[in-house]
Design a protein around this motif. Sequence first.
Motif, mmCIF file in Angstrom:
data_model
loop_
_atom_site.group_PDB
_atom_site.id
_atom_site.type_symbol
_atom_site.label_atom_id
_atom_site.label_comp_id
_atom_site.label_asym_id
_atom_site.label_seq_id
_atom_site.Cartn_x
_atom_site.Cartn_y
_atom_site.Cartn_z
ATOM 1 N N ASN A 114 -10.284 -4.334 -4.074
ATOM 2 C CA ASN A 114 -9.908 -2.973 -4.464
ATOM 3 C C ASN A 114 -10.734 -2.592 -5.694
ATOM 4 O O ASN A 114 -10.537 -3.152 -6.775
ATOM 5 C CB ASN A 114 -8.409 -2.957 -4.791
ATOM 6 N N ARG A 140 0.823 -1.217 0.000
ATOM 7 C CA ARG A 140 0.000 0.000 0.000
ATOM 8 C C ARG A 140 0.849 1.256 0.000
ATOM 9 O O ARG A 140 0.523 2.232 -0.665
ATOM 10 C CB ARG A 140 -1.008 -0.054 1.150
ATOM 11 N N ASP A 193 -5.487 -7.021 -2.267
ATOM 12 C CA ASP A 193 -6.321 -6.222 -3.172
ATOM 13 C C ASP A 193 -7.151 -7.142 -4.055
ATOM 14 O O ASP A 193 -8.224 -6.787 -4.506
ATOM 15 C CB ASP A 193 -5.436 -5.312 -4.035
ATOM 16 N N PRO A 211 -0.699 -3.260 -6.044
ATOM 17 C CA PRO A 211 -1.633 -4.210 -5.449
ATOM 18 C C PRO A 211 -0.953 -5.487 -4.938
ATOM 19 O O PRO A 211 0.062 -5.916 -5.504
ATOM 20 C CB PRO A 211 -2.606 -4.555 -6.588
#
Lengths: 341, 341, 341, 341
Positions: A219, A164, A198, A169
């Motif tokens: 995500n 992050r 993600d 990802p």
Amino acid sequence: MIYFDSDYMAGAHPDVMQHLVETNLEQTVGYGCDQYTEHAIQLIREACGTPHAQVSLLVGGTQTNATIIDGILARHEGVLAAESAHINVHEAGAIEATGHKILILPQHEGKVWAEEVENYINEFYRDETFLHMVAPGMLYISFPTEYGTIYTLNELEALSQVCREAQIPLYIDGARLGYGLAADGGDVTLKDIARLADVFYIGGTKMGTLMGEAVVVTNPNLLKNITPLTKQHGALLAKGRLLGVQFEALFTNDLYMQIGRYAVELAMELKEEFIARGYEPVVDSPTNQQFFRLPNVLIDRLRQHASFELWGPQGETHSIVRFVTSWSTTYNDINQLVNLI
Amino acid sequence: MIYFDSDYMAGAHPDVMQHLVETNLEQTVGYGCDQYTEHAIQLIREACGTPHAQVSLLVGGTQTNATIIDGILARHEGVLAAESAHINVHEAGAIEATGHKILILPQHEGKVWAEEVENYINEFYRDETFLHMVAPGMLYISFPTEYGTIYTLNELEALSQVCREAQIPLYIDGARLGYGLAADGGDVTLKDIARLADVFYIGGTKMGTLMGEAVVVTNPNLLKNITPLTKQHGALLAKGRLLGVQFEALFTNDLYMQIGRYAVELAMELKEEFIARGYEPVVDSPTNQQFFRLPNVLIDRLRQHASFELWGPQGETHSIVRFVTSWSTTYNDINQLVNLI
Amino acid sequence: MIYFDSDYMAGAHPDVMQHLVETNLEQTVGYGCDQYTEHAIQLIREACGTPHAQVSLLVGGTQTNATIIDGILARHEGVLAAESAHINVHEAGAIEATGHKILILPQHEGKVWAEEVENYINEFYRDETFLHMVAPGMLYISFPTEYGTIYTLNELEALSQVCREAQIPLYIDGARLGYGLAADGGDVTLKDIARLADVFYIGGTKMGTLMGEAVVVTNPNLLKNITPLTKQHGALLAKGRLLGVQFEALFTNDLYMQIGRYAVELAMELKEEFIARGYEPVVDSPTNQQFFRLPNVLIDRLRQHASFELWGPQGETHSIVRFVTSWSTTYNDINQLVNLI
Amino acid sequence: MIYFDSDYMAGAHPDVMQHLVETNLEQTVGYGCDQYTEHAIQLIREACGTPHAQVSLLVGGTQTNATIIDGILARHEGVLAAESAHINVHEAGAIEATGHKILILPQHEGKVWAEEVENYINEFYRDETFLHMVAPGMLYISFPTEYGTIYTLNELEALSQVCREAQIPLYIDGARLGYGLAADGGDVTLKDIARLADVFYIGGTKMGTLMGEAVVVTNPNLLKNITPLTKQHGALLAKGRLLGVQFEALFTNDLYMQIGRYAVELAMELKEEFIARGYEPVVDSPTNQQFFRLPNVLIDRLRQHASFELWGPQGETHSIVRFVTSWSTTYNDINQLVNLI
């Protein structure tokens, strides 16, 4: 013959097969637009604690990895992965066939270290020639790994944080996810996976379905066009409801986790029996894959009655072998194998 | 500012430029079907001692590597190369973009060892799961390597033999071939290269042309359709005769080798001066690239007057730097640099 | 022999060559990070009226098309283009080699119609199976087209509007842009191109440079990573300053437009002479490419003294041929050709 | 709701399902190296009259097409196919994603004409610029076509001859092969297909299996490395024996042809009933797909009780719709549909 080659030696778990049989003659629309698939997706979202996750059911693992990685990466980017990662070793170059380099990280019993991921990214951008190099665009890990090991919750948290911060990802290959969640001494839940990744996939093939892998994208900015991508990669099943029916069965009455726990229990039994007979495991795997370095003469003898994989090329006097349990393994299978030693 | 970044810091060698100027207004057909290209190809064949070799003139190195490797490999195959190979590090994933994996070999000062190539291939076919893995389909080496080192004739013979026994082609990236053939203490000739490789390229860009690389295919079964492949890879120059004109100049009056010898002579001078001042080279390169590990403070000071590359990311107190000479470097440039230390 | 094959039959325009010669021995950093390139980019931005546009200098047209299209499209998308588009016919599959389909539109003397583009997109999304089809992700047009024709300003405005409403970028291949801007009766300026396209390129190779195409990205959300993409596609010239030097010359003293106007003037002369002798052009091209359908016997006779291309395969009694003028064509060349008829 | 969307609306034919159930708990090795697959391959070879053909069982149609076409073509080649070919329209660019262009031929009710294939190839090589174009490297046809039509034996013979003269392989997509072999008035047998094609596939998904397509390679020089290619394309099923079990059932007791004949019979019934009610078919299909142009108001009404596909985008007042029968369609389904008109 008893089979320990892998966790895909039998057909479907009886509950899964039962559900396929009872729905077999029913007619539904194709390509996963049916009610069974819709319900399975709901069950998966609930199990993951992610009511808004985008869930898709694909056919097999290699194509799932290729579809996701190709769909996420920009053209100049590559995917970070352990040297031992399935995508790097046993997918016949499926990732490179989509045009992307696998950026290799050292493996530690199949795992990557958050610190080494971070260093890789930092060093990359500190290299004055980085625009001539393949940029790290995502991180691939497997849970459990190809050596049967698992990440602790702390380790996963650290990997997620590194990703992050680097704005790449984190993708978790969960071909054997259920066995990892049921690992002996493990502390990671499905909700943790969904929170920290993600995108990840919940393996069906190795957990009791005929075939099928459930991709969960948490995500919302990733993989917005997964349907045409899936089609392009040949991973969209015409009779899509078959995947829905099977995942509905897996996520009903906790079957997925039951399968995981059962196979891990058998694997622990197998490990103990080998240890008791003087064979130390090559890695200390808490899941359904167990690795031992055995004398070739013993391997030859075992192979007359049992089927299992050599791990890598044969050594001169000893070789590494893998024994895998699944929902279809029985205590009797373990006993027979152990008695052969 | 004096430039040691690489061997492409100036335009063309004066003889090459002269030939471009004197032919500039002449009209010819395009895409390399002109008389200059034809003559250049003849000169290259003669220099290589291969009257029947298929010779093509492409624009740049990265696209040459991608065109050749993509053209030779079957879809399920990859290319063996040293971890430090240019194709693995500094071509932004151009090989993977064609769909092929680079199968990494250990590097020894930029070189691969015949024994390790042989072992890789043997172990590959002894692995019971090899049909799920990327098959080694060719070997890529660079001469000289990315570290400026060269293979001895014996080493090249051994590599060639391993490849022929395994029935995979040997491809030599000769971006800096002339500097390698002129290496201090080297024993390899252009005819040796042509005899031992199945395909190689004679670099122009780093040896005095504006651009251009001459691909020589000596194995008649490879790359039969190189023209459409070259076009597809964007490596077919519309004004193709420019490459012919330049290579005609390079292969007239031994200019190619003269450039090699001159730049190597300067590089040896530079190396000795650094050694005399207490800086040992990181690798003992006998060609036009020299690598030293220098204190960052010295690097910062040198950079006020000289341009050169950091080799990899900056270290905490010291970093590795590269100095490269070429036909355009002067003794004065060397002296100035040395005086700055 | 007089050459009308294309606009790349000679070297560089004398002013361009002069600038290359006078800067030849100077040393600069590589890969387009030099002052010449920086200045050329400034001149191009000014000429386009786009002070913030991202400008990059690539080597050749095919690789420029592949780099831009591959860089813009998502993996499930294709590029809309006329059936006669250069990318669809004469680039040896370079676009498909990047993994993308060319979505074919009808061509009208080389042009696409805004209405047909709009219809294509509308029908696509109205097809219930569109998720199984390749989505239109951008529009490619060439200006002038492969038939020498040009879009009027109104037509370009309409195409741009359709694209913006559909939220797909408009890409203009300007391999011969200068000849199009100087077209007989044309009303489009370079500033119009820059205002209406999201990305386009200003061709150098066919307009007087040895090689080189200037990509101008005016939509700041496209192609953010063009440098590694360019490298991956083999389109990043090591001696990048050569492109800077040449475009500096082209965009100094209005040379680019002068070249365009001169060649178009010659082409109009050629057209009139053919018409006066009873040969009607196949399309009414106002630029430097002229197409006539001639008897094969005349073609054979002409070819003894003049070089030019058959357009498509030879017909039974007549064939279509193309005559192209450029900065290097002379009035004498035209007269000689005409006298041969 | 009654389903006429396609031939994959139900699960497996009862005989196929029965065989899956009875073998479900048995353990075998994976990836198609089991006895069921071996036996299925034998049965297929016998049915084809090709005792030495190479037979492989892949999962789905799109990936089968991509694997075969990518495996056969050289990098500079494309595949000839009708404009209406499934690979050109409904596979989301899967072929282009492997790097290859589809070279479009006119379609005549879904079919290509031998004469037009021959002309395409001849004109290609007569074009002076052919080295800049994508070379025709194979011919793809579907049997039956996407419009339900079939080639006569004479037509197939002619296509095969054209391909053999041009030395390009003929590939037949047999996703619905059984319905084509059972076509009303058809004269082509499975042995004809095997004799005239170089490679083809026998569709399972649309003929009663859960999934699975049997690739038959009769030309021994093609696709020598189909296993790693299949793996790379994600088409190698881990539980490979499932495909063997299903094709064993299909090729036992003539089930494959029985299914074909049954569905075609129903389709002929459906066609006659529509004709009797004044609706002429859009194409005169002798197989299990039937196309009618119906008023939108009728379509809306039918859709309240029946599920079927619009063929292409909706028209203003009328649209083309497709009705498909299969082993799972009943006479009752037909009657219900007809009664709704």
